[in-house]
Structures are given as C-alpha cells and as structure tokens.
Design a protein around this motif. Sequence first.
Motif, short mmCIF file in Angstrom:
data_model
loop_
_atom_site.label_atom_id
_atom_site.label_comp_id
_atom_site.label_asym_id
_atom_site.label_seq_id
_atom_site.Cartn_x
_atom_site.Cartn_y
_atom_site.Cartn_z
N LEU A 1 0.60 -1.54 0.07
CA LEU A 1 -0.18 0.05 0.32
C LEU A 1 0.68 1.37 -0.06
O LEU A 1 1.85 1.24 0.49
N PRO A 2 0.69 2.48 -0.83
CA PRO A 2 1.27 3.30 -0.87
C PRO A 2 1.02 4.09 0.93
O PRO A 2 0.33 3.83 1.86
N GLY A 3 2.91 4.48 1.40
CA GLY A 3 3.25 5.09 3.03
C GLY A 3 3.57 6.66 3.05
O GLY A 3 2.85 6.88 1.98
N LEU A 4 4.35 6.57 3.09
CA LEU A 4 4.73 8.08 3.68
C LEU A 4 4.78 8.29 1.97
O LEU A 4 5.93 7.79 1.37
N PRO A 5 4.34 9.72 1.51
CA PRO A 5 4.69 10.13 0.11
C PRO A 5 5.81 10.41 0.47
O PRO A 5 6.56 11.20 1.12
N LEU A 6 6.98 10.37 -0.44
CA LEU A 6 7.79 11.33 -1.07
C LEU A 6 9.08 11.82 -2.28
O LEU A 6 7.92 10.90 -3.22
N PRO A 7 9.79 12.51 -2.17
CA PRO A 7 10.65 13.22 -1.17
C PRO A 7 9.33 13.91 -0.45
O PRO A 7 7.92 14.58 -0.19
N LEU A 8 10.29 13.56 0.84
CA LEU A 8 8.65 14.64 2.30
C LEU A 8 8.85 16.34 1.55
O LEU A 8 10.12 17.14 1.32
N PRO A 9 8.16 17.00 1.89
CA PRO A 9 7.74 18.88 1.45
C PRO A 9 9.29 18.68 2.44
O PRO A 9 8.81 18.18 3.88
N PRO A 10 9.86 19.93 2.87
CA PRO A 10 10.19 20.47 3.27
C PRO A 10 9.63 21.13 4.86
O PRO A 10 8.22 21.02 4.89
N THR A 11 9.80 21.51 5.67
CA THR A 11 9.19 21.56 7.15
C THR A 11 8.57 23.14 7.36
O THR A 11 9.99 24.10 6.76
N PRO A 12 7.35 22.78 7.19
CA PRO A 12 7.15 24.71 7.19
C PRO A 12 7.36 25.54 7.97
O PRO A 12 8.05 25.09 9.65
N ALA A 13 8.49 26.47 7.88
CA ALA A 13 8.40 27.36 9.31
C ALA A 13 7.97 28.06 10.40
O ALA A 13 6.21 28.42 9.85
N THR A 14 8.02 27.94 11.05
CA THR A 14 6.82 28.45 12.48
C THR A 14 6.84 29.71 12.88
O THR A 14 7.77 30.65 12.91
#
Length: 196
Positions: free
Chosen positions: A183-196
């Motif tokens: 099954l499809p798992g974690l979508p890759l490549p990961l998007p960048p971590t959003p700025a907080t």
Amino acid sequence: MGKTYERIDGRLRTFIEAQPMFFTATAPLTGDGTVNLSPKGLRGSFAVLDEHTVAYLDFAGSNAETIAHLRENGRITLMWCAFSGPPNIVRVHGHGEPVFRDDPRWTDLLRHFPDVDTSVHGLRAIIVVRAGLIRDTCGYAVPLMTYDADRDLHGRRFAREDDASLSAYFAGKEHVATSIDGLPGLPLPLPPTPAT
C-alpha cells in the motif's frame, strides 16, 4: 466492568494524558493483510484536541504501516494501560488520518505539542484520530511497572538529519514509501518543514 464514554473529558482525559506510552493498531482492508501494532512514547507527543479528537506526532522509523493503513481505510484503535496506580485500560476506536508537512493544518496542529522539540525527531506526520467508540476495561492483569524516563536515543539519532537527508533515509527503507502489503505509505520526497 467496562464502560463506554460519550467523550474524552474529565477523569478519562486526565488518565490518557498522564500515560507515558500508548499503542496504536491498524490493518489493511484485505483479509490476509498484515495487522500493525505499534508502541508510542515520548512525553508531550500526544494531545487531546477536543472531546472527540486526539492527535500524536509520527516520527521517523523503519516503516510506515500506520500511515499506509490510514491512507487506505482510516481505521485505528489507540490503547492506554495503567502500569502504575489503579488498574485501567482505555481504548479509542476511530478514524485516523495522517497530516503531512504540506497540509495547511500542519502549523496549527503542531501548536498542540509545545513540549516536544520536533526538529530532533524526524517528524514526518501528525496523526489525527476522530473517536467513534471510547471505552475502558478493568486492566486487572496489566502488570505494575515503573516509568523511569524517555529514552534519548531517537532524538540523538535523528537530530543530525535535515529535510533532504531524512527524505533520503526514508527512500532507502523498504517499507516507508510502500507498506509490507504494497500500500502507499509515506509520500516521498518529504516536503520541507514549514517555518513556524
């Protein structure tokens, strides 16, 4: 001995939030698929969002079975056991979804976890669960055990990763982008971590 609850509040919420660990269980729709059961720890990585919704931080690991099952069918059960104090087991059966870094809800959800430095754990998703059935049972057979501390190994291991290297790490693992059952798992490549 067991009781069903309308909502997560009062004594029930206090119990859940006090536990240093809990378990998640998911499964694919296919009858011969792999059932997944995972322990979850790290103080502060779980939050009650409202009387019917909870969430927890999903950190880097060697597979992504929970994410894959939730993407396919959403079914999940969370369980907490009292390893100290009065015996008790609480289960929340419900519908879960993984919220990924590129989801507009990400930043608001992350605010529910102020006590966790997410930059050192390879945070890949926030799992949000809407309760359908909330119940407890006696827990008389659950052993008494002492909580000493969270292990620091996970944070030490993943603190050295940035978005690109973490994405490469996941791409190199057999069951992260795709589950054991395909099954499809974690979508890759990961998007960048959003700025907080």
